[in-house]
Design a protein around this motif. Structure first.
Motif, PDB file in Angstrom:
ATOM      1  N   LYS A 109      24.032  -5.587 -28.830  1.00  0.00           N
ATOM      2  CA  LYS A 109      23.213  -4.686 -27.911  1.00  0.00           C
ATOM      3  C   LYS A 109      24.086  -4.227 -26.881  1.00  0.00           C
ATOM      4  O   LYS A 109      24.076  -2.974 -26.517  1.00  0.00           O
ATOM      5  CB  LYS A 109      22.013  -5.318 -27.453  1.00  0.00           C
ATOM      6  CG  LYS A 109      20.988  -4.634 -26.679  1.00  0.00           C
ATOM      7  CD  LYS A 109      19.891  -5.233 -26.350  1.00  0.00           C
ATOM      8  CE  LYS A 109      18.999  -4.456 -25.555  1.00  0.00           C
ATOM      9  NZ  LYS A 109      18.063  -5.266 -24.785  1.00  0.00           N
ATOM     10  N   SER A 114      24.990  -1.071 -30.515  1.00  0.00           N
ATOM     11  CA  SER A 114      24.851  -0.668 -31.929  1.00  0.00           C
ATOM     12  C   SER A 114      23.675  -1.403 -32.727  1.00  0.00           C
ATOM     13  O   SER A 114      22.690  -1.817 -31.858  1.00  0.00           O
ATOM     14  CB  SER A 114      26.175  -1.272 -32.387  1.00  0.00           C
ATOM     15  OG  SER A 114      26.454  -0.703 -33.855  1.00  0.00           O
ATOM     16  N   THR A 115      23.740  -1.479 -33.870  1.00  0.00           N
ATOM     17  CA  THR A 115      22.745  -2.134 -34.701  1.00  0.00           C
ATOM     18  C   THR A 115      23.283  -3.020 -35.397  1.00  0.00           C
ATOM     19  O   THR A 115      24.682  -2.978 -35.993  1.00  0.00           O
ATOM     20  CB  THR A 115      21.911  -1.020 -35.326  1.00  0.00           C
ATOM     21  OG1 THR A 115      23.068  -0.687 -36.603  1.00  0.00           O
ATOM     22  CG2 THR A 115      21.347  -0.163 -34.768  1.00  0.00           C
ATOM     23  N   ARG A 118      25.318  -1.322 -38.758  1.00  0.00           N
ATOM     24  CA  ARG A 118      26.471  -0.556 -38.072  1.00  0.00           C
ATOM     25  C   ARG A 118      27.761  -1.622 -37.919  1.00  0.00           C
ATOM     26  O   ARG A 118      28.626  -1.426 -38.234  1.00  0.00           O
ATOM     27  CB  ARG A 118      26.245   0.261 -36.769  1.00  0.00           C
ATOM     28  CG  ARG A 118      25.567   1.596 -37.601  1.00  0.00           C
ATOM     29  CD  ARG A 118      25.686   2.748 -36.461  1.00  0.00           C
ATOM     30  NE  ARG A 118      24.430   2.561 -35.508  1.00  0.00           N
ATOM     31  CZ  ARG A 118      24.205   2.880 -34.413  1.00  0.00           C
ATOM     32  NH1 ARG A 118      25.440   3.196 -33.514  1.00  0.00           N
ATOM     33  NH2 ARG A 118      23.303   2.760 -33.770  1.00  0.00           N
TER      34      ARG A 118
END
Ligand code: KIV
Ligand code: ZN
Length: 391
Positions: A109, A114-115, A118
């Motif tokens: 985070k 990002s996630t 990803r």
């Protein structure tokens, strides 16, 4: 039964050199790398090649001279970093690229915005790209100590499929408890497809003083590489100390684990790193500290003089220290005084010792430590002379 081999991955020249004020030049790095190679480490992490031209050059020169160990360069999960590492390692007999990315919720985070999905894609791409240059790819899941095990297992499985040969599970912030870190290794061994084809690696920081305990818990649960530094130096409170994990494995045969380290070179290596880094080693540091084999209380001294094993669980010679020392202070007893006096040539009788000992105590109360010259003086002042001077 032959012992299981634990690889020693030394990162003194990379994580260790991140200590503020401990920057080494290329010449110093080469001297330390040569020593580590002779010491018997399996992997030398020589630096972070993209970080500066100086570090790039150090990795190049170390790669040229190291004869036995694998030489490794650190990268982040991007092409530019990996290109630099591949270039720097081109002369290495055994090159390894160490690439990776943060996997904890906090890193995903805040560091990468990002996630989880990803991050897995970036991890796979980095490993695949690194694999186009060298065969040996180590992947680090930064902050694995605080990463959810299920997600960590997915990351590991994907990077193995992409070609990783070693999986580094760093407790980057030094937060884990030994049981927790050990359980993480066990979980990965039991839940990651293909894990039997790679080496699991411990990389523990010492923020809560648990780096060594965590690394040992890791190898007890199937890891077969420990990342560590000489004298435990490194970012913040440091990394796992090489000399500690190596001697734990040596002194506990029941663990059935072994390393390739020539332990008799531990002390001189520690001194060399201390000298070049300009970083003092705390006197009570396990294994290689000045007091690691020094005995100062009367009760202990009496025991050690009778038999070293009463208060020592390892032989100082095994780590390259010549002998245990009996330090004379106001807490020392008669046995220690007689022992030191004898070493200096005075064979004191019981009656002579009774006369000299109170003099010794009043001297010792005024001084931190009694030196040989003080002993001569005390004996002269007591006006008792040894019956026999030992040569
Ligand atoms: O502590 C850590 O996570 C690291 C990685 C870069 C391997 O040093
Ligand atoms: Zn680290």
């Amino acid at each position: 039964m032959s012992k299981n081999q634990v690889q020693i991955f030394d990162t003194t020249l990379r994580d260790g050199e991140q200590v503020p004020g401990c920057k080494l030049n290329t010449e110093q790095k080469i001297i330390i790398a040569e020593q580590l190679d002779m010491l018997g480490v399996d992997v030398i992490e020589a630096g972070f090649p993209i970080s500066s031209p100086g570090d790039f050059n150090s990795v190049v020169e170390i790669a040229k001279i190291v004869k036995n160990a694998t030489v490794c360069g650190l990268t982040r999960a991007n092409k530019k970093d990996i290109d630099a590492a591949a270039q720097a390692l081109k002369y290495a007999v055994k090159p390894r690229i160490h690439t990776g990315i943060g996997t904890s919720a906090s890193h995903i985070k805040y560091k990468f915005n990002s996630t989880p999905e990803r991050i897995i894609e970036r991890a796979k791409d980095a490993v695949k790209y690194a694999k186009t240059f060298v065969e040996d790819i180590e992947f680090y899941a930064e902050d694995a100590g605080r990463t959810d095990n299920e997600y960590l297992a997915r990351v590991c499985e994907e990077v193995i499929k992409s070609g990783a040969t070693v999986l580094n599970i760093p407790d980057t912030t030094g937060y884990c408890l030994p049981e927790e870190y050990g359980a993480k290794m066990k979980y990965l061994r039991e839940n990651v497809k293909g894990i039997e084809n790679v080496i699991l690696s411990c990389h523990c920081h010492n923020d809560l003083g648990l780096a060594t305990a965590n690394s040992i818990a890791g190898v007890q649960n199937g890891a077969r590489q420990i990342e560590c530094t000489i004298n435990g130096i490194g970012e913040r409170a440091g990394n796992t100390a090489l000399e500690e994990v190596v001697m734990i494995l040596k002194q506990h045969p029941c663990l059935n684990l072994d390393t390739n380290i020539n332990t008799k070179m531990l002390y001189e290596t520690s001194q060399l790193v201390k000298h070049h880094m300009g970083l003092t080693v705390q006197p009570n540091k396990a294994v290689i500290g000045d007091n690691a084999f020094a005995h100062s209380s009367g009760i202990h001294q009496d025991g050690v003089i009778k038999n070293r094993e009463t208060y020592e669980i390892m032989n100082p010679e095994d780590v390259g220290v010549n002998e245990s020392s009996i330090v004379l202070t106001a807490r020392s007893g008669r046995a220690a005084l007689a022992y030191r006096a004898k070493k200096l040539g005075y064979e004191l009788t019981k009656i002579q010792l009774d006369t000299v000992y109170p003099e010794f105590l009043s001297f010792a109360d005024k001084k931190k430590e009694i030196e040989d010259a003080d002993i001569h003086k005390i004996i002269e002042l007591s006006k008792i002379y040894a019956n026999k001077k030992v040569a």
